[in-house]
Write a protein that holds these residues in place. Structure first.
Motif, short mmCIF file in Angstrom:
data_model
loop_
_atom_site.label_atom_id
_atom_site.label_comp_id
_atom_site.label_asym_id
_atom_site.label_seq_id
_atom_site.Cartn_x
_atom_site.Cartn_y
_atom_site.Cartn_z
N GLN A 4 0.81 -1.22 0.00
CA GLN A 4 0.00 0.00 0.00
C GLN A 4 0.85 1.27 0.00
N LYS A 5 2.01 1.23 0.64
CA LYS A 5 2.84 2.44 0.72
C LYS A 5 3.45 2.81 -0.62
N PHE A 6 3.43 1.90 -1.59
CA PHE A 6 3.97 2.17 -2.92
C PHE A 6 2.88 2.54 -3.94
N ARG A 7 1.66 2.74 -3.48
CA ARG A 7 0.55 3.05 -4.39
C ARG A 7 0.09 4.48 -4.22
N PHE A 8 -0.59 5.00 -5.24
CA PHE A 8 -1.16 6.34 -5.18
C PHE A 8 -2.43 6.33 -4.35
N HIS A 9 -2.69 7.47 -3.70
CA HIS A 9 -3.93 7.64 -2.94
C HIS A 9 -4.56 8.96 -3.39
N GLY A 10 -5.72 8.90 -3.95
CA GLY A 10 -6.41 10.11 -4.38
C GLY A 10 -6.02 10.51 -5.80
N HIS A 11 -6.77 11.45 -6.35
CA HIS A 11 -6.58 11.85 -7.73
C HIS A 11 -5.71 13.10 -7.89
N GLY A 12 -5.51 13.86 -6.82
CA GLY A 12 -4.77 15.12 -6.93
C GLY A 12 -3.33 14.92 -7.36
N SER A 13 -2.64 14.01 -6.72
CA SER A 13 -1.23 13.78 -7.08
C SER A 13 -1.11 13.12 -8.45
N SER A 42 8.99 5.45 -3.57
CA SER A 42 8.35 5.77 -4.84
C SER A 42 6.92 5.25 -4.83
N ARG A 43 6.06 5.91 -5.61
CA ARG A 43 4.68 5.47 -5.73
C ARG A 43 4.40 5.11 -7.18
N PHE A 44 3.56 4.11 -7.37
CA PHE A 44 3.27 3.59 -8.70
C PHE A 44 1.77 3.47 -8.90
N THR A 45 1.35 3.59 -10.15
CA THR A 45 -0.01 3.26 -10.52
C THR A 45 0.01 2.68 -11.93
N ARG A 71 6.54 -4.69 -8.61
CA ARG A 71 6.88 -5.15 -7.25
C ARG A 71 8.26 -5.80 -7.22
N LEU A 72 8.58 -6.57 -8.24
CA LEU A 72 9.88 -7.24 -8.29
C LEU A 72 11.01 -6.26 -8.64
#
Length: 115
Positions: A4-13, A42-45, A71-72
């Motif tokens: 979860q810490k590597f994923r985007f949260h919300g649409h603003g960013s 880093s964050r990914f989507t 992930r790998l």
């Protein structure tokens, strides 16, 4: 599954990334990325549009496959970046795993995101 810490949260960013990020494009996938000094990780989507594949089952399968490759690869990537992998071809669904890995690694290396 990507943590979860590597994923985007919300649409603003994500909107900010679309507007200001740099793009690296291959024949099947586009990588948009931008440095984010506020983040340690880093964050990914992964974005697969309905215009690409109508079936939600197939779109989710593509998303899961790409997230697994990310992930790998994540431990070898630089931290502090926001990245979006946008799939715009239905060929990714039928692509074998080694080809998908090679394609995504090539995008990351062209962007200079490896340590």
């Amino acid at each position: 599954m990507l943590a979860q810490k590597f994923r985007f949260h919300g649409h603003g960013s994500l909107r900010y990334l679309y507007k200001n990020g740099d793009a690296i494009r291959s024949h099947l996938i586009t990588l948009k990325y931008i440095a984010n000094p506020r983040r340690k990780h880093s964050r990914f989507t992964v974005v697969v549009g309905k215009k690409v594949i109508k079936s939600a089952v197939k779109r989710n399968r593509i998303r899961r496959r790409v997230y697994e490759v990310v992930r790998l690869e994540e431990p070898t990537l630089k931290s502090g970046y926001d990245m979006a992998l946008m799939v715009f071809s239905a060929e990714v669904y039928s692509l074998d795993h080694p080809s998908l890995v090679k394609l995504i690694k090539q995008l990351f290396s062209q962007a200079g995101l490896y340590k």
